[in-house]
Design a protein around this motif. Structure first.
Motif, PDB file in Angstrom:
ATOM      1  N   UNK A  87       0.996  -1.246  -0.001  1.00 37.05           N
ATOM      2  CA  UNK A  87      -0.190   0.308   0.009  1.00 37.05           C
ATOM      3  C   UNK A  87       0.829   1.215  -0.050  1.00 37.05           C
ATOM      4  N   UNK A  88       2.082   1.295   0.473  1.00 36.85           N
ATOM      5  CA  UNK A  88       2.821   2.351   0.508  1.00 36.85           C
ATOM      6  C   UNK A  88       3.735   2.457  -0.960  1.00 36.85           C
ATOM      7  N   UNK A  89       3.658   3.507  -1.217  1.00 32.78           N
ATOM      8  CA  UNK A  89       4.620   3.946  -2.420  1.00 32.78           C
ATOM      9  C   UNK A  89       6.159   3.629  -2.078  1.00 32.78           C
ATOM     10  N   UNK A  90       7.069   3.495  -2.899  1.00 30.22           N
ATOM     11  CA  UNK A  90       8.408   3.078  -2.642  1.00 30.22           C
ATOM     12  C   UNK A  90       9.135   4.224  -1.951  1.00 30.22           C
ATOM     13  N   UNK A  91       8.974   5.604  -2.079  1.00 30.08           N
ATOM     14  CA  UNK A  91       9.695   6.415  -1.263  1.00 30.08           C
ATOM     15  C   UNK A  91       9.188   6.237   0.139  1.00 30.08           C
ATOM     16  N   UNK A  92       7.789   5.726   0.439  1.00 32.25           N
ATOM     17  CA  UNK A  92       7.314   5.762   1.736  1.00 32.25           C
ATOM     18  C   UNK A  92       8.008   4.487   2.441  1.00 32.25           C
ATOM     19  N   UNK A 145      14.312  -1.385  -3.583  1.00 28.89           N
ATOM     20  CA  UNK A 145      13.229  -0.528  -3.301  1.00 28.89           C
ATOM     21  C   UNK A 145      13.228   0.779  -4.336  1.00 28.89           C
ATOM     22  N   UNK A 146      14.590   1.214  -4.273  1.00 24.26           N
ATOM     23  CA  UNK A 146      14.760   2.247  -5.343  1.00 24.26           C
ATOM     24  C   UNK A 146      14.631   1.985  -6.808  1.00 24.26           C
ATOM     25  N   UNK A 147      14.984   0.855  -7.263  1.00 22.69           N
ATOM     26  CA  UNK A 147      14.599   0.479  -8.582  1.00 22.69           C
ATOM     27  C   UNK A 147      13.311   0.361  -8.931  1.00 22.69           C
ATOM     28  N   UNK A 148      12.558  -0.454  -8.113  1.00 23.34           N
ATOM     29  CA  UNK A 148      11.063  -0.581  -8.285  1.00 23.34           C
ATOM     30  C   UNK A 148      10.461   0.885  -8.237  1.00 23.34           C
ATOM     31  N   UNK A 161       8.273   2.807 -11.088  1.00 23.07           N
ATOM     32  CA  UNK A 161       6.901   2.985 -10.810  1.00 23.07           C
ATOM     33  C   UNK A 161       6.755   4.673 -10.853  1.00 23.07           C
ATOM     34  N   UNK A 162       7.784   5.225 -11.326  1.00 30.97           N
ATOM     35  CA  UNK A 162       7.612   6.831 -11.287  1.00 30.97           C
ATOM     36  C   UNK A 162       7.579   7.553 -10.017  1.00 30.97           C
TER      37      UNK A 162
END
Length: 197
Positions: free
Chosen positions: A76-81, A133-136, A140-141
């Motif tokens: 549910x969290x975006x990758x930055x989160x 996480x950074x790559x994904x 995902x933008x």
């Protein structure tokens, strides 16, 4: 991980760090570690020359924690989160599981070490998890791709080490986790992809 499934070496490392936190490094003996890990003196000395050798296993302890955190990451969290969650939970673990004076000593030994610097080993679970996480996130933008994955991993880990170092310099006079929760997003914000509203 259940103790029965841990290797002998992992049990020794885990027991040592529990004791370092509970009794302090100086008051922990090899016999204490052997007793708590339910291993033998022969097993201990097969893996370690002595208690001092266990100081280089901090990265092992942290990586065991990162394996657990990988399972806690919510889709549910975006990758930055996810990165910010990882930072908060890791720093909470450090604050609550490793005494600040011991952590400061470990960081200083990494600075003067002539051999391997285990905290910088790119094969660690920590670096693999942050990189994935950074790559994904870039795909995902959600994390901008103005820098490569490896450059962002390096910057992220630099920010984390800066926060831990300052906490050590201040002898743990504030909450590392809460301070990180407030300032890590500020430090990383330029890499958060801005969404059109």
């Amino acid at each position: 991980m259940d103790d029965s499934r841990k290797s002998v070496k992992d049990r020794i490392v885990s027991a040592a760090w529990d004791l370092f936190y509970e009794k302090g490094y100086d008051d922990t003996t090899v016999d204490d570690i052997i007793r708590l890990s339910n291993t033998s003196k022969g097993s201990f000395y097969y893996y370690f020359d002595g208690k001092d050798a266990l100081l280089n296993t901090l990265s092992t302890v942290l990586d065991e924690h990162y394996k657990t955190l990988r399972e806690e990451l919510s889709p549910e969290m975006d990758h930055f989160e996810q990165l910010m969650f990882l930072n908060y939970k890791a720093h909470s673990f450090m604050e609550n599981s490793i005494k600040v004076d011991l952590l400061a000593s470990l960081y200083s030994t990494q600075l003067i070490s002539k051999g391997d610097r285990s905290l910088l080993d790119q094969n660690r679970e920590y670096y693999k998890l942050v990189a994935s996480i950074i790559e994904e996130g870039q795909k995902a933008g959600e994390i901008n791709d103005s820098k490569s994955v490896s450059e962002l991993v390096k910057y992220y880990s630099l920010c984390e080490r800066a926060l831990v170092t300052d906490w050590c310099l201040n002898r743990g006079s504030y909450s590392l986790a809460e301070y990180s929760k407030e300032y890590m997003p500020v430090m990383m914000n330029r890499f958060k992809e801005k969404r059109d509203s």
